[in-house]
Structure formats: C-alpha cells, structure tokens
Design a protein around this motif. Structure first.
Motif, PDB file in Angstrom:
ATOM      1  N   ALA A  79       0.833  -1.204   0.000  1.00  0.00           N
ATOM      2  CA  ALA A  79       0.000   0.000   0.000  1.00  0.00           C
ATOM      3  C   ALA A  79       0.870   1.258   0.000  1.00  0.00           C
ATOM      4  N   CYS A  80       1.959   1.224   0.752  1.00  0.00           N
ATOM      5  CA  CYS A  80       2.874   2.371   0.787  1.00  0.00           C
ATOM      6  C   CYS A  80       3.527   2.586  -0.574  1.00  0.00           C
ATOM      7  N   ILE A  81       3.924   1.494  -1.215  1.00  0.00           N
ATOM      8  CA  ILE A  81       4.540   1.590  -2.546  1.00  0.00           C
ATOM      9  C   ILE A  81       3.535   2.109  -3.560  1.00  0.00           C
ATOM     10  N   LEU A  82       2.277   1.744  -3.395  1.00  0.00           N
ATOM     11  CA  LEU A  82       1.216   2.210  -4.281  1.00  0.00           C
ATOM     12  C   LEU A  82       1.017   3.724  -4.158  1.00  0.00           C
ATOM     13  N   VAL A  83       1.110   4.243  -2.953  1.00  0.00           N
ATOM     14  CA  VAL A  83       0.934   5.681  -2.725  1.00  0.00           C
ATOM     15  C   VAL A  83       2.200   6.460  -3.087  1.00  0.00           C
ATOM     16  N   GLY A  84       3.340   5.791  -3.088  1.00  0.00           N
ATOM     17  CA  GLY A  84       4.627   6.455  -3.307  1.00  0.00           C
ATOM     18  C   GLY A  84       4.733   7.306  -4.559  1.00  0.00           C
ATOM     19  N   PRO A  85       4.502   6.762  -5.772  1.00  0.00           N
ATOM     20  CA  PRO A  85       4.661   7.580  -6.983  1.00  0.00           C
ATOM     21  C   PRO A  85       3.778   8.817  -7.034  1.00  0.00           C
ATOM     22  N   PRO A  86       2.458   8.718  -6.741  1.00  0.00           N
ATOM     23  CA  PRO A  86       1.678   9.958  -6.751  1.00  0.00           C
ATOM     24  C   PRO A  86       2.133  10.949  -5.680  1.00  0.00           C
ATOM     25  N   TRP A  87       2.530  10.430  -4.523  1.00  0.00           N
ATOM     26  CA  TRP A  87       2.995  11.303  -3.444  1.00  0.00           C
ATOM     27  C   TRP A  87       4.255  12.058  -3.876  1.00  0.00           C
ATOM     28  N   ILE A  88       5.185  11.365  -4.513  1.00  0.00           N
ATOM     29  CA  ILE A  88       6.416  12.005  -4.981  1.00  0.00           C
ATOM     30  C   ILE A  88       6.096  13.056  -6.038  1.00  0.00           C
ATOM     31  N   LEU A  89       5.196  12.734  -6.966  1.00  0.00           N
ATOM     32  CA  LEU A  89       4.839  13.697  -8.015  1.00  0.00           C
ATOM     33  C   LEU A  89       4.170  14.940  -7.427  1.00  0.00           C
TER      34      LEU A  89
END
Length: 176
Positions: A79-89
């Motif tokens: 779940a954390c990895i799933l949120v990671g890319p949008p969070w970074i962007l």
C-alpha cells in the motif's frame, strides 16, 4: 449510486492519475516556480486534488483484495509503494498540503482496514525519526514557515500565519 463498479477501473484510474500528475509537472503553471495548475480554456485544474480521490479508490481496491492478510508487512508495504509515486509527483510540484493529505489517507485507510497496529506503529516511528531529515533537506523555506505558523500563528500574523490568525478571529467573534 452503486460504487462497486469503481473497483474494475482502479488500475486504469491509478495510471491516469500518474499521467495527470506528470502532465502537471510538464506543462503546469503556478506561483513562485510551482507547477500545480493546468489551464484548459478559461478553467484552471489542480490534478493533485483529483489524485486524492482517486487514491482512495485505488487503495480501497488494493486493501479490499487483501482483506484478512493485512497483518503482514508485505501488504502494508504494498500500500505504501502504491501511494509512493503519486505522493512524490505531488511533492515535486511542490504541494505540501496535498502530499500530507495523501499520507493521512494512507494511514487512515490502513488503520480502518484492520492493518497490524504493530506494523503501523513501527511505520509511524520511522516517519517521526525521519522528520529532522525531511525538515532539513526536503522542505522549502516557505513550507517551514507555514508549518511553524500553523503551530503558533501569533508569531507571524502578517505573513505565513495571516489566514490562520484571521480564521481564529472569525471563529472567536462568532456570527456568520
């Protein structure tokens, strides 16, 4: 309305969300070097706001598919990895408020889905331990001012704490 059909579109929505956030970074505009808005005709769109809602749909689909297995670290990290890319962007725009909301969505959904409190507590401890590094190397000066003004708005009532201070006056005076 029947919301269950949304889970069939969770992954395409996730990819669309990433595409819109990348597009915002590529052609977006804003104030002070930020790229948060895209103009389409007379309208301005901030796709990080849409990303928050889409992240809820994607996480609900992901966590729902792993119901009963959320005690494992793998599901929580997924779940954390799933949120990671949008969070970074969103952080690259930079939009601290939306990125903090995305983290709160992740934490809230993990908690409400029954994820292991031991692993959630460990993750919270890691986040708290990383705060000095984030404060020093990640946050911009104006973001630090906003955070400190949020904690004590009376220190800068004409600058970063102006809106919060005015909100306190409005609530304190009552009325509409």
């Amino acid at each position: 309305f029947d919301y269950k059909w949304l889970k069939t579109f969770a992954w395409p929505l996730y990819m669309e969300q990433l595409g819109l956030l990348v597009l915002t970074l590529a052609i977006g505009h804003g104030v002070g070097g930020a790229s948060r808005w895209i103009s389409i005709g007379p309208f301005d769109f901030q796709f990080s706001e849409l990303a928050k809602i889409l992240m809820i749909v994607v996480l609900a689909n992901y966590l729902g598919a792993r119901q009963g297995r959320l005690g494992s670290l793998g599901s929580i990290l997924g779940a954390c990895i799933l949120v990671g890319p949008p969070w970074i962007l969103v952080m690259l725009q930079p939009d601290l408020g939306s990125s903090l909301v995305m983290v709160a969505i992740l934490a809230g959904m993990l908690f409400m889905s029954g994820a292991s409190l031991r692993w959630l507590g460990t993750m919270a401890a890691v986040v708290l331990a990383s705060l000095p590094i984030v404060w020093t190397y990640v946050l911009h000066d104006y973001q630090k001012q906003r955070l400190t003004s949020f904690l004590d708005p009376s220190t800068n009532t004409q600058g970063a704490g102006f809106r919060l201070y005015q909100s306190q006056i409005a609530v304190g005076s009552g009325g509409l």
